[in-house]
Structures are given as C-alpha cells and as structure tokens.
Design a protein around this motif. Structure first.
Motif, PDB file in Angstrom:
ATOM      1  N   SER A  10       0.799  -1.227   0.000  1.00 11.71           N
ATOM      2  CA  SER A  10       0.000   0.000   0.000  1.00 11.71           C
ATOM      3  C   SER A  10       0.830   1.275   0.000  1.00 11.71           C
ATOM      4  CB  SER A  10      -0.935   0.009   1.220  1.00 11.71           C
ATOM      5  OG  SER A  10      -1.851  -1.063   1.144  1.00 11.71           O
ATOM      6  N   TYR A  11       2.131   1.171   0.258  1.00 13.37           N
ATOM      7  CA  TYR A  11       2.992   2.350   0.233  1.00 13.37           C
ATOM      8  C   TYR A  11       4.442   1.909   0.064  1.00 13.37           C
ATOM      9  CZ  TYR A  11       4.250   1.325   5.107  1.00 13.37           C
ATOM     10  OH  TYR A  11       4.705   0.725   6.254  1.00 13.37           O
ATOM     11  N   GLY A  12       5.330   2.871  -0.144  1.00 12.40           N
ATOM     12  CA  GLY A  12       6.758   2.565  -0.216  1.00 12.40           C
ATOM     13  C   GLY A  12       7.116   1.615  -1.345  1.00 12.40           C
ATOM     14  N   ASN A  13       8.040   0.710  -1.047  1.00 12.52           N
ATOM     15  CA  ASN A  13       8.513  -0.231  -2.062  1.00 12.52           C
ATOM     16  C   ASN A  13       7.391  -1.100  -2.602  1.00 12.52           C
ATOM     17  OD1 ASN A  13      11.234   0.568  -1.946  1.00 12.52           O
ATOM     18  ND2 ASN A  13      11.639  -0.782  -0.205  1.00 12.52           N
ATOM     19  N   THR A 168      11.438   6.176   1.344  1.00 12.66           N
ATOM     20  CA  THR A 168      10.123   5.600   1.605  1.00 12.66           C
ATOM     21  C   THR A 168       9.555   6.224   2.873  1.00 12.66           C
ATOM     22  OG1 THR A 168      10.925   3.824   3.047  1.00 12.66           O
ATOM     23  CG2 THR A 168      10.922   3.396   0.657  1.00 12.66           C
ATOM     24  N   PRO A 169       8.250   6.048   3.130  1.00 17.90           N
ATOM     25  CA  PRO A 169       7.684   6.553   4.387  1.00 17.90           C
ATOM     26  C   PRO A 169       8.385   5.995   5.621  1.00 17.90           C
ATOM     27  CG  PRO A 169       5.930   6.048   2.849  1.00 17.90           C
ATOM     28  CD  PRO A 169       7.198   5.556   2.212  1.00 17.90           C
ATOM     29  N   LEU A 170       8.886   4.762   5.539  1.00 20.76           N
ATOM     30  CA  LEU A 170       9.573   4.159   6.672  1.00 20.76           C
ATOM     31  C   LEU A 170      10.858   4.907   7.024  1.00 20.76           C
ATOM     32  CD1 LEU A 170       9.217   1.653   8.538  1.00 20.76           C
ATOM     33  CD2 LEU A 170      10.728   0.420   6.974  1.00 20.76           C
ATOM     34  N   ALA A 171      11.486   5.508   6.014  1.00 18.08           N
ATOM     35  CA  ALA A 171      12.754   6.222   6.219  1.00 18.08           C
ATOM     36  C   ALA A 171      12.573   7.728   6.292  1.00 18.08           C
ATOM     37  CB  ALA A 171      13.714   5.888   5.076  1.00 18.08           C
ATOM     38  N   GLU A 172      11.344   8.168   6.452  1.00 22.89           N
ATOM     39  CA  GLU A 172      11.047   9.604   6.380  1.00 22.89           C
ATOM     40  C   GLU A 172      11.841  10.427   7.386  1.00 22.89           C
ATOM     41  OE1 GLU A 172       7.112  12.538   6.369  1.00 22.89           O
ATOM     42  OE2 GLU A 172       6.930  10.425   6.929  1.00 22.89           O
ATOM     43  N   LYS A 173      12.009   9.920   8.609  1.00 25.71           N
ATOM     44  CA  LYS A 173      12.698  10.717   9.632  1.00 25.71           C
ATOM     45  C   LYS A 173      14.183  10.911   9.315  1.00 25.71           C
ATOM     46  CE  LYS A 173      13.445   6.741  12.716  1.00 25.71           C
ATOM     47  NZ  LYS A 173      13.177   6.203  14.072  1.00 25.71           N
ATOM     48  N   PHE A 174      14.737  10.045   8.460  1.00 20.00           N
ATOM     49  CA  PHE A 174      16.139  10.183   8.073  1.00 20.00           C
ATOM     50  C   PHE A 174      16.319  11.062   6.836  1.00 20.00           C
ATOM     51  CE2 PHE A 174      15.544   5.923   9.935  1.00 20.00           C
ATOM     52  CZ  PHE A 174      16.293   6.077  11.086  1.00 20.00           C
ATOM     53  N   THR A 196      12.014   4.161  -4.595  1.00 17.85           N
ATOM     54  CA  THR A 196      11.154   2.977  -4.640  1.00 17.85           C
ATOM     55  C   THR A 196      11.136   2.366  -6.044  1.00 17.85           C
ATOM     56  OG1 THR A 196       9.216   4.394  -5.016  1.00 17.85           O
ATOM     57  CG2 THR A 196       9.705   3.763  -2.737  1.00 17.85           C
ATOM     58  N   GLU A 197      11.331   3.198  -7.050  1.00 18.71           N
ATOM     59  CA  GLU A 197      11.376   2.681  -8.426  1.00 18.71           C
ATOM     60  C   GLU A 197      12.594   1.784  -8.638  1.00 18.71           C
ATOM     61  OE1 GLU A 197      10.789   5.856  -7.624  1.00 18.71           O
ATOM     62  OE2 GLU A 197       8.660   5.962  -8.213  1.00 18.71           O
ATOM     63  N   ASP A 198      13.726   2.125  -7.989  1.00 25.88           N
ATOM     64  CA  ASP A 198      14.910   1.267  -8.067  1.00 25.88           C
ATOM     65  C   ASP A 198      14.576  -0.136  -7.574  1.00 25.88           C
ATOM     66  OD1 ASP A 198      16.657   3.314  -8.966  1.00 25.88           O
ATOM     67  OD2 ASP A 198      16.978   4.001  -6.919  1.00 25.88           O
ATOM     68  N   MET A 199      13.882  -0.207  -6.447  1.00 28.65           N
ATOM     69  CA  MET A 199      13.546  -1.497  -5.846  1.00 28.65           C
ATOM     70  C   MET A 199      12.493  -2.234  -6.673  1.00 28.65           C
ATOM     71  SD  MET A 199      15.680  -1.139  -3.568  1.00 28.65           S
ATOM     72  CE  MET A 199      16.593   0.393  -3.414  1.00 28.65           C
ATOM     73  N   ALA A 200      11.541  -1.474  -7.203  1.00 33.99           N
ATOM     74  CA  ALA A 200      10.474  -2.087  -7.992  1.00 33.99           C
ATOM     75  C   ALA A 200      11.016  -2.726  -9.266  1.00 33.99           C
ATOM     76  CB  ALA A 200       9.411  -1.039  -8.341  1.00 33.99           C
ATOM     77  N   GLN A 201      11.962  -2.074  -9.907  1.00 30.45           N
ATOM     78  CA  GLN A 201      12.525  -2.614 -11.142  1.00 30.45           C
ATOM     79  C   GLN A 201      13.307  -3.895 -10.883  1.00 30.45           C
ATOM     80  OE1 GLN A 201      14.617   0.735 -12.844  1.00 30.45           O
ATOM     81  NE2 GLN A 201      12.730   1.935 -12.943  1.00 30.45           N
ATOM     82  N   MET A 202      14.047  -3.929  -9.759  1.00 32.80           N
ATOM     83  CA  MET A 202      14.768  -5.149  -9.423  1.00 32.80           C
ATOM     84  C   MET A 202      13.805  -6.271  -9.051  1.00 32.80           C
ATOM     85  SD  MET A 202      17.402  -7.018  -9.100  1.00 32.80           S
ATOM     86  CE  MET A 202      18.863  -5.980  -9.198  1.00 32.80           C
ATOM     87  N   ALA A 203      12.785  -5.948  -8.263  1.00 29.78           N
ATOM     88  CA  ALA A 203      11.800  -6.958  -7.887  1.00 29.78           C
ATOM     89  C   ALA A 203      11.081  -7.500  -9.118  1.00 29.78           C
ATOM     90  CB  ALA A 203      10.796  -6.371  -6.900  1.00 29.78           C
ATOM     91  N   SER A 204      10.716  -6.617 -10.026  1.00 29.12           N
ATOM     92  CA  SER A 204      10.035  -7.032 -11.253  1.00 29.12           C
ATOM     93  C   SER A 204      10.900  -8.004 -12.054  1.00 29.12           C
ATOM     94  CB  SER A 204       9.697  -5.800 -12.098  1.00 29.12           C
ATOM     95  OG  SER A 204       9.098  -6.166 -13.321  1.00 29.12           O
ATOM     96  N   VAL A 221      21.170  -3.482  -3.962  1.00 29.15           N
ATOM     97  CA  VAL A 221      20.705  -2.306  -4.690  1.00 29.15           C
ATOM     98  C   VAL A 221      20.906  -1.131  -3.745  1.00 29.15           C
ATOM     99  CG1 VAL A 221      18.789  -1.295  -5.986  1.00 29.15           C
ATOM    100  CG2 VAL A 221      19.019  -3.784  -5.838  1.00 29.15           C
ATOM    101  N   ASP A 222      22.153  -0.636  -3.699  1.00 26.90           N
ATOM    102  CA  ASP A 222      22.550   0.240  -2.605  1.00 26.90           C
ATOM    103  C   ASP A 222      23.431   1.408  -3.031  1.00 26.90           C
ATOM    104  OD1 ASP A 222      24.992  -0.934  -3.142  1.00 26.90           O
ATOM    105  OD2 ASP A 222      25.049  -2.143  -1.327  1.00 26.90           O
ATOM    106  N   GLY A 223      23.394   1.771  -4.296  1.00 32.29           N
ATOM    107  CA  GLY A 223      24.208   2.898  -4.757  1.00 32.29           C
ATOM    108  C   GLY A 223      25.690   2.677  -4.653  1.00 32.29           C
TER     109      GLY A 223
END
Length: 232
Positions: A10-13, A168-174, A196-204, A221-223
């Motif tokens: 529902s959100y994020g990755n 992502t929303p989970l990392a918002e405070k950082f 999140t698109e980086d993660m989505a493309q790898m997951a796909s 997938v960590d730059g």
C-alpha cells in the motif's frame, strides 16, 4: 499472466512494485489499508502481518510470485536497546514473513516455477553502528532465503534485495529535509539515496522469467555502498 502476491503493497517499495506489475500480471496486495491502491488494477486483501493469519481462500490456487515488503528501521545504540526491540524487529521482518510463506507454499509449488523476493538491508553485510537490531533481523532473512532456495530448487526460486537507505515513508525521519537528503546521498558512491522505483525494477526482474536461472542470491541495490569506497 502471472499471479503475484505482495504483502504490504500500500505504500513505499510495495506500492512501487504493484504499480510496476499491475498491467501485465494479476496482482494481489495483502495489507492493512487500501486507500492509495483503490484505483489501481489490483485485488486487495485486508491483512496485518503482525496479527492476522492470511486468508488463502482469497488467493488463486497458483501463485507465480511473492514479495514480502513489511520491515522496520530501528537505529539506536545497542546499550539502550531493550530485548523487546529485537523481538519486535524479528517479528515484523522475519517471523511474520515465514508464517506467510508456509501458508502459501502449496500455491507456490503449484506453479511450474515460482519466485519469492524478500527484502534485507545493506546493514546485514556491513558493520554499521546503531544497526544491531535491524541487522540481526535482516541477516536472518538472508540466511533463510539461501536455505529455502536450496531446499525448493528448481521449483521455487528465492532471492533477496538488500537496499541502502531508500526514500520511503519508513525512512522519512532520516530524509525529512534537504540537508539530511544531501548528507545521505553523499555517503553513497552514486551520490543519491535509493528510490522505490529502483527497488520495484529489481523486484520485477526477479519475479519475471528473465531471471529464471537465478536463485539464492542477495542483490545489493545500494548505490555502491556495500562494495565501493566513496570518492570525495
């Protein structure tokens, strides 16, 4: 058309993965809310990974792909961490994931070949201060994934995505302001935080037939953070 089940889409990755997959696959999202995904081409199943048992009667008999997205980021000094924090991180990241996989195992086995994609963290392979709790939970995922991949090959492929800090929303405070975003970006050789698109493309890719000869792998997938020195 493949049947893909996302836990926490529902959100994020998870949301980015659902958007990537929704038109060429039949996507099922099991999550607590469906506000954002209500207009998407997906099927929503109300589900809380911490408290609920997944209702498998709402799923197709064959599941070709599975992604578990829920996670946590508890970054605190070890001396101040209570055992309850370790237990909570292990529960959301690992134990709840294991329960879901056990419940859908017949559906995964019913496919000619199915694919499981899990999420770890760069912290599981790098020694990073203040990451003891989340690194322990994510490390459990990596060890589990390799063992599961070996046990169920060639029927079920299992791979892990290990991101660095992702927006992502989970990392918002950082990443709550431009200064924090810039400092985080500079820590990575590729000079940006993950999207999140980086993660989505790898997951796909890992869910697709293009990766049909890949299993038991951890994809960073960590730059470049886990393998490259930062220049400047």
């Amino acid at each position: 058309m493949k049947n893909i089940l996302l836990i926490g889409g529902s959100y994020g990755n998870g949301l980015a993965i659902a958007k990537e997959l929704q038109y060429e696959n039949k996507v099922f999202i099991a999550s607590r809310t469906n506000d954002i995904i209500a207009e998407m081409n997906v099927t929503h199943i109300p589900f809380d990974a911490l408290t609920d048992t997944l209702d498998t009667t709402k799923l197709p008999d064959i599941i070709h792909g599975f992604v578990y997205c829920p996670g946590s980021i508890n970054l605190r000094p070890f001396r101040g961490l209570k055992i309850e924090t370790f237990e909570a991180d292990m529960q959301i990241n690992f134990i709840s994931m294991v329960k879901v996989i056990q419940s859908i195992l017949p559906n995964l086995n019913a496919a000619e070949q199915s694919s499981i994609v899990l999420f770890s963290s760069v912290a599981a392979s790098m020694g990073m201060p203040f990451h003891t709790s989340v690194a322990a939970a994510k490390g459990a995922i990596e060890g589990f994934a390799k063992a599961l991949a070996a046990e169920y090959a060639p029927k079920i492929r299992v791979n892990v995505i290990a991101p660095s800090l992702t927006d992502t929303p989970l990392a918002e405070k950082f990443l709550s302001n431009d200064e924090k975003k810039e400092k985080s970006a500079l820590r990575h050789p590729l000079k940006r935080v993950g999207s999140t698109e980086d993660m989505a493309q790898m997951a796909s890719f890992l869910l697709s037939d293009k990766s049909s000869w890949i299993s038991g792998q951890i994809f960073h997938v960590d730059g470049g953070m886990s393998t490259l020195l930062v220049n400047g």
